[in-house]
Design an enzyme around this catalytic site. Structure first.
Site, PDB file in Angstrom:
ATOM      1  N   HIS A   1      -4.153 -12.459   3.237  1.00 36.44           N
ATOM      2  CA  HIS A   1      -4.451 -12.716   4.078  1.00 36.44           C
ATOM      3  C   HIS A   1      -4.296 -14.263   5.576  1.00 36.44           C
ATOM      4  O   HIS A   1      -5.176 -14.155   5.981  1.00 36.44           O
ATOM      5  CB  HIS A   1      -5.072 -11.705   5.144  1.00 36.44           C
TER       6      HIS A   1
ATOM      7  N   HIS B   1       0.769  -0.891  -0.448  1.00 34.01           N
ATOM      8  CA  HIS B   1       0.441  -0.060  -0.292  1.00 34.01           C
ATOM      9  C   HIS B   1       1.084   0.991   0.253  1.00 34.01           C
ATOM     10  O   HIS B   1       1.548   1.276   0.986  1.00 34.01           O
ATOM     11  CB  HIS B   1      -0.531   0.054   1.110  1.00 34.01           C
TER      12      HIS B   1
ATOM     13  N   ASP C   1       2.577  -6.643   2.641  1.00 33.54           N
ATOM     14  CA  ASP C   1       0.465  -6.003   3.262  1.00 33.54           C
ATOM     15  C   ASP C   1       1.005  -5.171   3.750  1.00 33.54           C
ATOM     16  O   ASP C   1       0.341  -4.394   5.172  1.00 33.54           O
ATOM     17  CB  ASP C   1      -0.160  -6.750   4.386  1.00 33.54           C
TER      18      ASP C   1
ATOM     19  N   HIS D   1      -0.124   4.343   8.542  1.00 28.94           N
ATOM     20  CA  HIS D   1      -0.587   5.022   9.040  1.00 28.94           C
ATOM     21  C   HIS D   1       0.070   5.922   9.713  1.00 28.94           C
ATOM     22  O   HIS D   1       0.528   5.458  10.457  1.00 28.94           O
ATOM     23  CB  HIS D   1      -2.239   4.627   9.717  1.00 28.94           C
TER      24      HIS D   1
ATOM     25  N   ARG E   1      -0.210   3.919  -1.155  1.00 31.33           N
ATOM     26  CA  ARG E   1      -1.069   5.610  -0.743  1.00 31.33           C
ATOM     27  C   ARG E   1      -1.002   6.431  -1.216  1.00 31.33           C
ATOM     28  O   ARG E   1      -1.869   7.490  -0.876  1.00 31.33           O
ATOM     29  CB  ARG E   1      -0.703   5.847   1.202  1.00 31.33           C
TER      30      ARG E   1
ATOM     31  N   HIS F   1      -8.859 -10.098  -0.624  1.00 34.82           N
ATOM     32  CA  HIS F   1      -9.369  -9.779   0.236  1.00 34.82           C
ATOM     33  C   HIS F   1     -10.649 -10.850   1.130  1.00 34.82           C
ATOM     34  O   HIS F   1     -11.190 -10.283   1.156  1.00 34.82           O
ATOM     35  CB  HIS F   1      -8.864  -8.671   0.981  1.00 34.82           C
TER      36      HIS F   1
ATOM     37  N   ASN G   1      -7.104   0.699  -3.133  1.00 27.71           N
ATOM     38  CA  ASN G   1      -7.333   1.449  -2.269  1.00 27.71           C
ATOM     39  C   ASN G   1      -6.747   2.761  -1.707  1.00 27.71           C
ATOM     40  O   ASN G   1      -6.453   2.983  -0.912  1.00 27.71           O
ATOM     41  CB  ASN G   1      -7.491   0.635  -0.529  1.00 27.71           C
TER      42      ASN G   1
END
Length: 467
Positions: A245, A62, A317, A321, A64, A186, A94
């Site tokens: 996952h 990710h 993964d 954040h 971002r 997922h 995402n």
């Protein structure tokens, strides 16, 4: 004259380790020769006492960017990749806007091309049916969806990236099957999760412990039922799938049976499952450890699956954040953004596991490099130290004890859940197509030198477009 010779080390090839020198010419591996072979060389790197390994191919990252650059961006992600021995990254959809069509995919590819230090690809969401073929033709090696709707927040699973209806999921599988691409899923049973979350939140338990218990409830029923459905639909459609996952014994057993039955399924373990998922981690690190809690029996099954090959792939993964987005989780965990940064240290944690006897060197290398390359269209191009492949190389000291700290974190978020953990292996150098991007503790790669890592036919077709 050979451009570069990596001399004196133990070269780990798909056939096993050997005392040999690696020859690099024009960004590809030109040969693996005995140390005494004399060949004119422009430059030599001394790897005496070190392992010479293939770079990691991380198919679950990710970045971002665009939309959430306050957490991370492509440049900082690729800097961490370089430091962590990751030479190819596959981004996730995402984002804001989510990657769901040719326009958003082209924008993301352009962003990688401007700033990435390492090679790249991207996994768009196939939620716009008529865009699937066009995105496949642009050079993607996989698609990605989430079978989940966030409760109490709108990220990290934003609108436009999810498919929950089984009929819709089968329809998408049918279309992806015609492209030959792999479909990353997922897994999540949203109806069961709504009930389970409702029970926990109804008791007023919005803590990290409550959240962790909900997602692991009833031996991981939300994962097991979803994966059973996905495997059956993969069989019905013939679509190659990849399950993210992995974390329960029943799910691992189900994938093991599916493989034996000939279903084209691969699956992954993320850094947090073997290395950051104990109840003690949840209690001491709270939101900084979540992702998910993996109870001891399930964690044992994860290690078994890693060792016997049921779990094919190690993918980080990487999910950074900010501290502010995590801190709220101590009292309102369902409002916190879940996920943890992982790309900078995953390869080293895997090598440390080799030193501890948890995993063989051959399995570790196949999980981080060989298997993701082979199953995501890059076999013979990435993932192995073989003649003709890209010279994506990692030099590692397997006898170097050191402690991970927040001070060394290259992520924009500025923290790692492994702060204070001592491990026994250290990556010293990372080369992407024969050029050093990390050396002796410093990121030395240049932004914008990464290239699109497309599968065979697409690789040739897209080369003329400068991708």
């Amino acid at each position: 004259m050979i451009d570069l010779r990596i001399a004196g080390g133990t070269v780990v090839t798909p056939s096993g380790p050997s005392a040999a020198d690696l020859l690099i010419q024009g960004g590809v591996i030109a040969g693996i020769v005995a140390p005494e072979v004399d060949i004119p060389t422009a430059r030599t790197i001394d790897a005496t006492g070190r392992l010479v390994l293939p770079g990691m191919v991380d198919v679950h990252v990710h970045t971002r960017e665009p939309g959430y650059e306050h957490k991370e961006d492509i440049l900082t992600t690729s800097q961490q990749a370089a430091a962590g021995g990751v030479t190819t990254i596959f981004g996730m959809p995402n984002l804001k806007p989510p990657t769901v069509d040719r326009a958003t995919l082209q924008d993301v590819f352009d962003r990688y091309a401007r700033t990435s230090l390492v090679d790249f690809n991207h996994n768009p969401a196939p939620t716009k049916f008529d865009e699937i073929d066009g995105m496949a033709a642009m050079g993607v090696n996989a698609f990605k969806i989430y079978m989940v709707v966030d409760t109490g927040r709108d990220y990290p699973h934003p609108s436009g990236t999810g498919i929950h209806d089984h009929g819709h999921l089968l329809q998408i599988m049918d279309r992806i099957a015609t492209t030959g691409k792999r479909f990353i899923i997922h897994p999540h049973d949203q109806a069961l999760m709504d009930y389970i979350e409702g029970e926990v939140l109804g008791r007023g338990d919005n803590t990290p412990e409550g959240y962790a218990s909900a997602y692991a409830a009833r031996e991981g029923v939300i994962w097991d039922t979803a994966i059973d459905v996905v495997l059956r639909l993969a069989e019905a459609s013939g679509c190659p799938i990849h399950i993210a996952h992995m974390q329960t014994r029943r799910s691992i057993d189900a994938v093991r049976r599916a493989k034996a039955a000939g279903i084209d399924v691969t699956c992954e373990v993320n850094h947090w499952a073997p290395f950051l998922s104990t109840w003690e981690d949840v209690q001491t690190l709270g939101p900084y450890a979540l992702s998910y809690w993996v109870p001891d029996d399930n964690r044992a099954a994860v290690w078994e699956g890693m060792r016997d090959g049921t779990i094919d792939i190690a993918s980080s993964d990487h999910a950074p954040h900010t501290r502010e987005e995590k801190e709220i989780g101590w009292t309102e965990m369902w409002s916190a953004h879940t996920g943890t940064p992982g790309i900078q240290y995953y390869y080293e944690l895997m090598l440390d596991a080799v030193n501890r006897g948890e995993l063989s060197l051959a399995r570790a290398v196949d999980m981080v490099a060989g298997s993701p390359a082979a199953n995501f269209g890059l076999g013979g191009i990435k993932g192995g130290l073989v003649c003709g492949a890209d010279a994506d190389v990692v030099i590692a000291d397997m006898d170097h004890e050191w402690t991970i700290t927040n001070d060394d974190v290259l992520s924009r978020c500025g923290w790692t859940p492994y702060d204070g953990r001592t491990i026994s292996a250290r990556i010293e150098r990372t080369l992407v197509r024969g050029t050093e991007v990390y050396a002796d503790g410093d990121v030395v790669g240049e932004p914008g030198t990464g290239r699109l890592a497309a599968a065979g036919a697409n690789r040739t077709a897209l080369a003329g477009k400068g991708l």
